[in-house]
Enzyme design. Structure first.
Site, PDB file in Angstrom:
ATOM      1  N   ASP A 197     -23.919 -27.659 -44.794  1.00  0.00           N
ATOM      2  CA  ASP A 197     -25.281 -27.499 -45.336  1.00  0.00           C
ATOM      3  C   ASP A 197     -26.340 -28.094 -44.403  1.00  0.00           C
ATOM      4  O   ASP A 197     -26.322 -29.279 -44.112  1.00  0.00           O
ATOM      5  CB  ASP A 197     -25.305 -28.198 -46.711  1.00  0.00           C
ATOM      6  CG  ASP A 197     -26.673 -28.270 -47.369  1.00  0.00           C
ATOM      7  OD1 ASP A 197     -27.639 -27.680 -46.855  1.00  0.00           O
ATOM      8  OD2 ASP A 197     -26.756 -28.927 -48.438  1.00  0.00           O
ATOM      9  N   HIS A 371     -30.089 -32.478 -50.974  1.00  0.00           N
ATOM     10  CA  HIS A 371     -29.439 -32.113 -49.714  1.00  0.00           C
ATOM     11  C   HIS A 371     -29.400 -33.288 -48.736  1.00  0.00           C
ATOM     12  O   HIS A 371     -30.319 -34.107 -48.693  1.00  0.00           O
ATOM     13  CB  HIS A 371     -30.179 -30.940 -49.067  1.00  0.00           C
ATOM     14  CG  HIS A 371     -30.135 -29.691 -49.880  1.00  0.00           C
ATOM     15  ND1 HIS A 371     -29.086 -28.810 -49.815  1.00  0.00           N
ATOM     16  CD2 HIS A 371     -30.991 -29.196 -50.813  1.00  0.00           C
ATOM     17  CE1 HIS A 371     -29.304 -27.802 -50.655  1.00  0.00           C
ATOM     18  NE2 HIS A 371     -30.466 -28.017 -51.281  1.00  0.00           N
TER      19      HIS A 371
END
Lengths: 560, 560
Positions: A197, A371
């Site tokens: 990610d 994130h």
């Protein structure tokens, strides 16, 4: 386009969506006659795609290779990972869909509007290993802004391919810990390829812990004298639990507003993510029975979405909630790029109504990202220790920066692959190379229909939005080769015609004159030629007079 | 609207622009038969004003009170403070315009395109006191992101009114120091009312010093192996000087790209703000004669503006500059809200071409704001010590937060005034009250024309941008009350009609049928009624079929 050609022992890894963009994630692992799909998401478009509801991937490759597909495996329940499942199922036969926990609930919920679709939806256990032909799949738990987020390991004869899903590291999370031991174990045993990610690759350091956010929200709650109104993302169930805890600590009852938030609280309570003593949640219609300092309102609208609860409260159009002096609104969120202006407008309105407003800032951590920042990306790379590295889930610059972070933390230079959707990485235990391309692209969804909005329509909307439209309608008598009446000049979004009758009249005369001259000697009326002439004539005159370039829509009608 | 009524001894203070917005600043001080205007700026519109170039203020009040105006006084040379001067001069007679230094140069430059306007433009000395009737004006130097920024003191019989202009405090500025002694002296002698810049009221602490930015840029330059390409705001002459110094230190020649940047360097060099040894700047056509590590490129495009130099470099369409591996692009700027996406796109493209990209971040201070953060606002309030306080230059939430900061630092509660454009604050040495309103509003500028774009046009553009337009053109024979031929159905930005001939044909038949029925018994064709009928018919069918709502444009043509 060079087509994909895999050698017999090569494992093909590619994205149909998720590279060069944040959204519509869909990654594929293909080995011989088998293909595993990871996630099937949608993308919420930016302002350039005027009027489009959302975008999905072009599934042509999957349609053509339908027989290879063994499973769709879901990392977690966000819309950019599960939102396109109904669209996918309408085009492609998927034997089995595997998901866990909350994602299962959200997929079922989504499929209720598509009762003719009856996929085989199976809940995976985080410790099991799914055997899917020659490939198999296992899982590891991560931290993210929605419960039950997992990384996925695809075990191939050539080695392990690890997909992180969306992740961050939170050492003091609201839910369960990430599974550090599993990740480290994978690294120790050897990982062939890591897909990781990249969303926050531009942000340094570590993302703040949810524990810090919990503390801040509790602190703020103790200081609020009126109602506490908190807006956050409906999918962030852990955050809702934090708000519940702060409310219990300050003896506030909670009322929930906004359709998706109400569903979150229902599902979250049912599945055990939200824990509150009986009587904590009250009927939203009874909020006025309580003193202001005994009420918490949890609602949608943290992005300034015009129809969400908070936006209506701010605009003064909410039926039940009127904001007044002493009320405090907390944005437990950050504006997504593109939403700053609508969020700013909402805050202005709330201040005008007398509310105090607290936003996420270095002085008040009311939100943290889901994130990984750069330091967490490095930790993931150190735990997994991949031979090859493919940054995913991000715009090009994020992928690029993440690839540099990969090299910084031990990936051999040349072993990092910054790719586009459709690019196929072919890996074996000894090699990795780009082996051509498969078809990937955007399909626009607008209203009910799939894919009938093309780039011409989008371009037209863009033009229309800038200078509007001007239409000239000319009627020609075919038997006499004469223009009948004055051409009609009509416009929308250009200038307000009623106030410019002189200009309208002038344009009409010029069009009549020009068309009359052209058709005088035509044997047969050439409509396309006339349309081109009218367009050129009007564009030139209008630009000269106004420096604007409205879209010109000429209409030529023939009567006998 | 309650009209403004000032008592004889009251001083009226109001904004025609600049409150509830960042832009089109224009503040007025009125006393008896005298009126001083401070600044005359434009506003660059956000995305909601589709296709509008910019917005200016409604000058009706000034037109009506022309005889009172004694002067327009300019704080500094940014467009949101001087950009509307030509428009103002076309409507209002201004006896004298006072400005200083760079602002003088920029105003003259602007007036070159309006040679028929010949205002009396006078340079003020920062230490002089301008006598303008019963009022007089003096100045104090501040720090800001453009040279020669000043605060303005209007001396009235009731007391001093201080307007900060745009400011920050920079203890190690690139240009001259702010005049702390003058500000402190004003506070000591007593200030009746402070109008202070609120732009960064949401940001805590102190803005970083330009000295830190200088250091960072120099550090980065020493590490760049290829060309250094720096994009910044053309008006930020001090920043350009920092880039010049970093280039000299690393033995680089400088080439300048972008029209406004070229003008900045010319004006800046001429006026002495930019200092460089002979030969530092080179002809932009000769950049390829130098080694990459001997070249700095300074250019426009830091906001991702599509036509600016950097955007064309990123897109690969710049005639002279092709970016390659080893080149480093530095954004010496921050994206203005609304520009994040275009800036992000530019960065993606630059990475794709192999450039390294450095943006302003906590790890690399390549930019700092020109506006005071909360701590500097407090310092200004402590130096000036006003009795009454009116936050200016900001959206409502910024004004509101700034008013709270005012109270925190000693303004008596109730003495702070958060106002809207047009609201008139009436002050005397003993009192302050809102004394009604004067007319204030937005005038949209699009292309050449002023004010012919109204809210209907803007609304139409918005509608057009979302679902496009569909037009049905019906021709009626008045003598027979019949529809001639099939109605023409035509659209833009809705769906691509060539691919939907069936739908087009169906709509045409339905319109024909409906109109035919309606007109059969009409004595005289009622065009507006028919238009309403067609609109309703088409809206309903199209929404049902597509869930979209294009704008419907019915046209009814009558032939004999």
């Amino acid at each position: 386009m060079q087509e994909k050609i895999l050698k017999h022992n090569e494992v093909g890894v590619f994205a149909l969506g998720g590279l060069g963009e944040v959204g519509k994630n869909m990654y594929c692992v293909e080995y011989q006659d088998e293909l595993i799909i990871i996630d099937s998401g949608i993308l919420f478009p930016d302002d350039h795609l005027l009027g489009i509801d959302y975008v999905i991937n072009d599934y042509s490759y999957l349609v053509e290779n339908q027989d290879k597909i063994t499973a769709l495996v879901i990392t977690h329940g966000h819309e950019d990972h599960i939102g396109a499942i109904p669209y996918l199922l309408r085009q492609v036969k998927i034997p089995k869909i595997y998901a866990n926990g909350l994602a299962i609930g959200l997929i079922k919920n989504k499929l209720e509007e598509h009762r003719d679709l009856k996929p085989t939806l199976i809940e995976y256990d985080e410790d099991e290993r799914l055997k899917l032909g020659k490939l198999s799949v296992s899982f590891f738990r991560t931290n993210h802004s929605i419960p039950d987020s997992f990384g996925i390991v695809v075990h191939t004869p050539e080695g392990k391919i690890v997909h992180t899903g969306d992740f961050k590291f939170d050492f003091t999370p609201t839910g369960p810990d990430a599974d550090y031991q599993k990740m480290a174990g994978l690294g120790q045993a050897g990982v062939l390829l890591l897909l990781s990610d990249s969303t926050n690759a531009e942000l340094g350091a570590f993302t703040k812990s949810e524990a810090g956010v919990s503390e801040t929200i509790k602190d703020i709650f103790t200081k609020i004298e009126g109602r506490a109104i908190v807006a956050t993302f409906a999918s962030n169930i852990h955050r809702v639990q934090q708000i519940v805890e702060a409310s219990i600590a300050t003896k506030r009852k909670i009322a929930v507003f906004g359709r998706s938030m109400i569903r979150t609280v229902e599902v979250g309570t049912e599945m055990g993510y939200i824990k509150a003593p009986e009587g904590t949640f009250i009927d939203s219609r009874s909020i006025n029975k309580y003193a202001a300092n005994k009420i918490t309102i949890v609602c949608t609208g943290s992005q300034g979405e015009p129809l969400a609860a908070l936006s209506r409260i701010a605009a003064g159009t909410h039926r039940q909630i009127k904001v007044s002096n002493g009320d405090t609104v907390i944005f437990s969120s950050s504006p997504i790029p593109g939403n700053q202006e609508s969020v700013g407008k909402t805050i202005n309105q709330l201040f005008r109504r007398g509310a105090n407003v607290i936003i996420n800032s270095p002085f008040a951590d009311t939100h943290t990202s889901g994130h990984a920042g750069q330091e967490e990306m490095k930790l993931m790379l150190k735990l997994i220790k991949p031979k090859y590295f493919m940054p995913i889930h991000g715009e090009y610059r994020m992928l690029k920066i993440h690839s540099q972070i990969g090299i910084m933390t031990g990936v051999k230079k040349g072993n990092e692959f910054v790719m586009d959707n459709g690019d196929v990485l072919a890996v074996t235990r000894r090699s990795a190379r780009i082996a051509g391309k498969v078809k990937a692209g955007n399909i626009y969804i607008d209203g009910k229909s799939i894919g009938d909005i093309g780039s011409i329509v989008i371009r037209d909307r863009k033009l229309l939005s800038e200078d509007g439209l001007l239409s000239a309608i000319v009627t020609i008598n075919e038997s006499t080769n004469e223009v009948i009446n004055k051409p009609v000049i009509i416009s929308r979004g250009f200038i307000y015609m009623r106030e410019h009758t002189e200009l309208t009249s002038e344009l009409s005369s010029l069009v009549k004159e020009s068309v009359s001259k052209k058709i005088k000697d035509m044997k047969k009326i050439n409509v396309s030629l006339l349309k081109r002439e009218i367009t050129k004539l009007l564009s030139d005159i209008i630009y000269e007079k106004t420096e604007r370039s409205p879209m010109i829509m000429p209409v030529v009608m023939i009567v006998e």
